[in-house]
Design a protein around this motif. Structure first.
Motif, mmCIF file in Angstrom:
data_model
loop_
_atom_site.group_PDB
_atom_site.id
_atom_site.type_symbol
_atom_site.label_atom_id
_atom_site.label_comp_id
_atom_site.label_asym_id
_atom_site.label_seq_id
_atom_site.Cartn_x
_atom_site.Cartn_y
_atom_site.Cartn_z
ATOM 1 N N CYS A 104 -0.167 -2.884 10.118
ATOM 2 C CA CYS A 104 -0.789 -1.601 9.794
ATOM 3 C C CYS A 104 -1.019 -1.473 8.286
ATOM 4 N N LEU A 105 -1.921 -2.314 7.789
ATOM 5 C CA LEU A 105 -2.138 -2.459 6.347
ATOM 6 C C LEU A 105 -2.550 -1.160 5.655
ATOM 7 N N ASP A 106 -3.367 -0.345 6.307
ATOM 8 C CA ASP A 106 -3.845 0.858 5.598
ATOM 9 C C ASP A 106 -3.074 2.121 5.973
ATOM 10 N N GLY A 107 -2.001 1.979 6.745
ATOM 11 C CA GLY A 107 -1.159 3.139 7.034
ATOM 12 C C GLY A 107 -1.336 3.656 8.444
ATOM 13 N N LEU A 108 -0.343 4.400 8.910
ATOM 14 C CA LEU A 108 -0.406 4.991 10.250
ATOM 15 C C LEU A 108 -1.497 6.062 10.298
ATOM 16 N N PRO A 109 -2.180 6.190 11.432
ATOM 17 C CA PRO A 109 -3.262 7.178 11.525
ATOM 18 C C PRO A 109 -2.810 8.591 11.139
ATOM 19 N N GLU A 110 -1.610 8.993 11.601
ATOM 20 C CA GLU A 110 -1.183 10.357 11.309
ATOM 21 C C GLU A 110 -0.828 10.549 9.842
ATOM 22 N N ALA A 111 -0.422 9.458 9.178
ATOM 23 C CA ALA A 111 -0.134 9.550 7.736
ATOM 24 C C ALA A 111 -1.434 9.623 6.942
ATOM 25 N N LYS A 112 -2.435 8.868 7.398
ATOM 26 C CA LYS A 112 -3.751 8.956 6.745
ATOM 27 C C LYS A 112 -4.338 10.355 6.895
ATOM 28 N N ILE B 206 -6.057 4.977 2.276
ATOM 29 C CA ILE B 206 -5.053 3.926 2.453
ATOM 30 C C ILE B 206 -3.715 4.538 2.043
ATOM 31 N N VAL B 207 -2.729 4.463 2.918
ATOM 32 C CA VAL B 207 -1.396 4.943 2.568
ATOM 33 C C VAL B 207 -0.565 3.747 2.100
ATOM 34 N N TYR B 208 0.114 3.909 0.979
ATOM 35 C CA TYR B 208 0.889 2.831 0.358
ATOM 36 C C TYR B 208 2.386 3.141 0.428
ATOM 37 N N GLY B 209 3.114 2.567 -0.519
ATOM 38 C CA GLY B 209 4.550 2.803 -0.633
ATOM 39 C C GLY B 209 4.861 4.066 -1.414
ATOM 40 N N ASN B 210 5.869 3.988 -2.276
ATOM 41 C CA ASN B 210 6.430 5.199 -2.874
ATOM 42 C C ASN B 210 5.828 5.606 -4.211
ATOM 43 N N SER B 211 4.773 4.930 -4.680
ATOM 44 C CA SER B 211 4.353 5.186 -6.062
ATOM 45 C C SER B 211 2.845 5.103 -6.237
ATOM 46 N N SER B 212 2.221 6.221 -6.616
ATOM 47 C CA SER B 212 0.777 6.177 -6.893
ATOM 48 C C SER B 212 0.512 5.446 -8.205
ATOM 49 N N LEU B 213 1.466 5.478 -9.125
ATOM 50 C CA LEU B 213 1.311 4.704 -10.367
ATOM 51 C C LEU B 213 1.126 3.224 -10.036
ATOM 52 N N ASN B 214 1.922 2.758 -9.085
ATOM 53 C CA ASN B 214 1.837 1.361 -8.653
ATOM 54 C C ASN B 214 0.461 1.063 -8.048
ATOM 55 N N ILE B 215 -0.096 2.024 -7.324
ATOM 56 C CA ILE B 215 -1.446 1.814 -6.769
ATOM 57 C C ILE B 215 -2.456 1.643 -7.901
ATOM 58 N N MET B 216 -2.363 2.529 -8.895
ATOM 59 C CA MET B 216 -3.313 2.463 -10.021
ATOM 60 C C MET B 216 -3.165 1.150 -10.777
ATOM 61 N N TYR B 217 -1.909 0.764 -11.020
ATOM 62 C CA TYR B 217 -1.654 -0.512 -11.705
ATOM 63 C C TYR B 217 -2.272 -1.660 -10.919
ATOM 64 N N ASP B 218 -1.989 -1.690 -9.619
ATOM 65 C CA ASP B 218 -2.502 -2.788 -8.790
ATOM 66 C C ASP B 218 -4.024 -2.793 -8.769
ATOM 67 N N GLN B 219 -4.611 -1.605 -8.780
ATOM 68 C CA GLN B 219 -6.060 -1.511 -8.742
ATOM 69 C C GLN B 219 -6.662 -2.144 -9.996
ATOM 70 N N THR C 22 0.533 -7.987 0.828
ATOM 71 C CA THR C 22 1.550 -7.390 1.700
ATOM 72 C C THR C 22 1.049 -7.338 3.130
ATOM 73 N N ILE C 23 1.996 -7.265 4.060
ATOM 74 C CA ILE C 23 1.638 -7.116 5.467
ATOM 75 C C ILE C 23 1.489 -5.635 5.791
ATOM 76 N N GLY C 24 2.099 -4.804 4.992
ATOM 77 C CA GLY C 24 1.992 -3.364 5.207
ATOM 78 C C GLY C 24 3.115 -2.636 4.493
ATOM 79 N N HIS C 25 2.955 -1.351 4.322
ATOM 80 C CA HIS C 25 3.954 -0.544 3.624
ATOM 81 C C HIS C 25 4.940 0.096 4.616
ATOM 82 N N ASP C 26 5.851 0.900 4.079
ATOM 83 C CA ASP C 26 6.946 1.451 4.884
ATOM 84 C C ASP C 26 6.413 2.548 5.823
#
Lengths: 426, 426
Positions: free
Chosen positions: B74-82, B97-110, B286-290
């Motif tokens: 479930c790479l982009d997150g559970l439907p209900e979380a999206k 796309i739902v990720y892990g615990n940090s939006s800063l990390n998303i921006m960095y990765d982007q 990654t295979i998917g987030h938490d």
């Protein structure tokens, strides 16, 4: 039954016709089975349900060092989480960084930062003139190879023996300064189930790579994932320190196949120099990982003994699945000389090696019969199995009766494809 | 009291001496207060304790689409979380796309992936001849600037007005193809509390950057973090689509300051083209987030209304802290003409602007008196505040009485340093 190669054309043709009928009967059942990925079964996941209770609304969520696990901070992880995963990975807690839910993500990020920013002051790989090269013991883990391929890193196949990678080859290749790393799964390797010998580990610790930023990517994914008795291997980080190369290795581990693959915790253990280098880069990426999940793991297991007891329950659930596959392969394929397979003492996979030029056809025929396998070639860099012979079997996810059936079908398909192949040569 | 600049040398000297004594009395108290970071107080964290009960050992952990939230995938997150985070971020779940615990990390990765692999087929930034440039509305968020500085990206200051960034400047700078992005916190900006106007957002949506891979990094960190009534702004992604530039923006959000900063969930929302591009790269990482934490959030809040009700409780806890600081600044500094400050309607910060050349000295004197503030200069790229005048005040973490005391000390220090500065000019 005698080996297929020793059969006359008539004998083998009769066998082939019988196999075709047998195969068709499976196809007609319109099955939907999956032996593709190393995923725990739902009975295994149930083992960790209790972990969801140890942290609740009434819990004290303060870590041992006074950190409020709910708030920002703590870049390298809670002390008690570093201790638990350090013990699991044979490492001093001070050498550990605890991350989020994915060790694959740690490895990816480690390569990404090496590529962009460099390792301990060395030239970033993106600024090098030639391509970066990487050693890949084969067969190996497709997602490892996927990362290095994505970064345009040139992958070099290293043969795997029963005691680990061919160290003569490894020692020769690391003389090339373009070679920056090697993928290793030292215990119950994916897919071969190989346990590296003491001698192999010692030779790794004494490697003399030309590149100062060469690192061993030591993915000890199955460190406590025994199917039978506990098997210990020497700690590579300690061995590297003793050999005078403390910075040579990054060790990776996770609880993905201990608690929940989607909601475990992952860690890296390495030398103080490497750890400092990593944290100096990582501090720009995140303020910290999920400390509540770290606390959840620590409180559920208590200590390494708790982890080990838990792993015995996993083994009890999946050992029969491995044995069912092995039994069927023995009974159905024994003596036919159409393939060999591993009998791993731990980990998640059985590696099957058929006749040259049969793997793709076997996987395709399995799919037609409703059984999804890992794609042929997946265990090699660039998905190129030079012999088209290796197939990874992942027996953990389906229930036991489905695995037994899938193994029956697999044996039939191996025989069918092998007979067809040999007939064409007669 | 009259403005310091209008005081005679004698009057100001008397004032200065009185302030010195007053300041010394604070120093003598050996306090230890902290107004440095935008961290929720522990009373705020207690609001989300119930979230730790909604998933327990007895829970059905199957997502709405049948996914076992405990296992891989479930790479982009559970439907209900999206859906939940999509609603929070004004976006269609399919764009999320739902990720892990940090939006800063998303921006960095982007940024990391843009640097190494490029955006939607454009040249990777690491392969460009000249430096990549980035627009930075100032004052702004230090961790944003930290990421772009780390990647060696040349940051350009853009003045912030009361309705958002200076769009004349933005429109002029994006004509340079080396300019690849802009940091935006469109609602209750960090630290100024600015809410972008409809006109500013419309001009963003109609930007015509020379670089095809220019992206607006729209960090809507405080989208539902109102201190008073709800303030809505137009959705930038919708506006970009309507303006014919659907791929122009990445939107970021998280529950870090809704549930737990260490254990929230973060998300990105963007166009289908961008999302596809991101997932094609992310699948190697990654295979998917938490997904259990995603489920935990969904079951705790139910829907957007649940989120909004929860945010009212946060507001009730932190509004008095903001008002205490504002009251003290009004009472102590009003009419003195030694500084201005914002009265934000949401978010986590008050921005104070003193006399030129006073910010570093104020922060240093605060530290001497036992009150840690965000470092002077932190709100500017490279930590270089050209006027040395801006200070970020973070009033949420300490209890109300401590915040009130810290504000008293701050007002005293501002007066002391300002008087000293003005005296030196007399």
């Amino acid at each position: 039954m005698k080996p297929y190669v020793e059969m006359s054309k008539e004998e083998l043709t009769a066998e082939y016709e019988a196999l075709k009928a047998s195969y068709q009967s499976y196809v007609d059942r319109h099955l939907s089975l999956n032996m593709a990925r190393g995923k725990p079964g739902s009975d295994q996941l149930d083992l960790s349900r209790g972990m969801l209770d140890v942290i609740n609304s009434a819990s004290d969520l303060t870590a041992s060092d006074g950190t409020d696990a709910r708030n920002y901070g703590c870049l390298d992880g809670l002390p008690e989480a570093k201790k638990l995963l350090g013990d699991m990975m044979d490492s001093d807690p001070e050498d550990v960084i605890v991350y989020g839910n994915s060790s694959l993500n740690i490895m990816y990020d480690q390569i990404a930062r090496s590529y962009t920013f460099g390792v301990m002051g060395n030239t970033p790989w993106c600024q090098l003139d030639g391509p970066v090269k990487w050693l890949c013991p084969v067969p190996g883990y497709d997602r490892h190879f996927g990362i290095t391929e994505f970064f345009g890193i040139e992958m070099i196949n290293i043969p795997m023996h029963e005691d680990g990678p061919d160290m003569d080859a490894v020692e020769a290749f690391v003389k090339d300064p373009a070679v920056k790393g090697i993928w290793c799964v030292p215990k119950y390797s994916n897919p071969g189930g190989v346990v590296y010998s003491d001698e192999v580990i010692d030779r790794f610790a004494h490697l003399q790579p030309a590149a100062k930023d060469f690192r061993i990517y030591w993915d000890n994914a199955y460190c406590i994932h025994h199917l039978y008795e506990e098997i210990d291997i020497p700690d590579i980080l300690k061995a590297c320190k003793e050999a005078g190369h403390p910075d040579l290795v990054y060790k990776f581990g996770s609880t993905s196949k201990i608690t929940f693959p989607g909601a475990g915790i992952a860690a890296l253990a390495t030398s103080p120099n490497n750890k400092k280098d990593i944290l100096n880069q990582m501090k720009h990426q995140t303020i910290g990982h999920d400390k509540l999940n770290q606390l959840r793991h620590v409180r559920f297991f208590g200590d390494l003994n708790g982890l080990k007891e838990h792993m015995k329950k996993h083994a009890d659930l999946i050992r029969p699945k491995f044995e069912a596959v092995e039994k069927t392969l023995n009974e159905q394929l024994g003596g036919l000389e159409v393939g060999t397979w591993t009998n791993p003492k731990g980990g998640y996979f059985i590696s099957f090696t058929g006749l040259d030029g049969t793997a793709q056809e076997i996987v395709a025929k399995m799919k037609e019969a409703g059984v999804v396998m890992t794609g042929a070639g997946a265990t090699y860099p660039y998905h190129k199995d030079p012999h088209d012979s290796n197939i990874r079997i992942a027996p953990t996810l389906p229930p036991l009766d489905e695995i037994a059936l899938a193994a029956e079908i697999f044996a039939t398909v191996v025989k069918l494809v092998s007979a067809e192949k040999l007939l064409a040569q007669k």
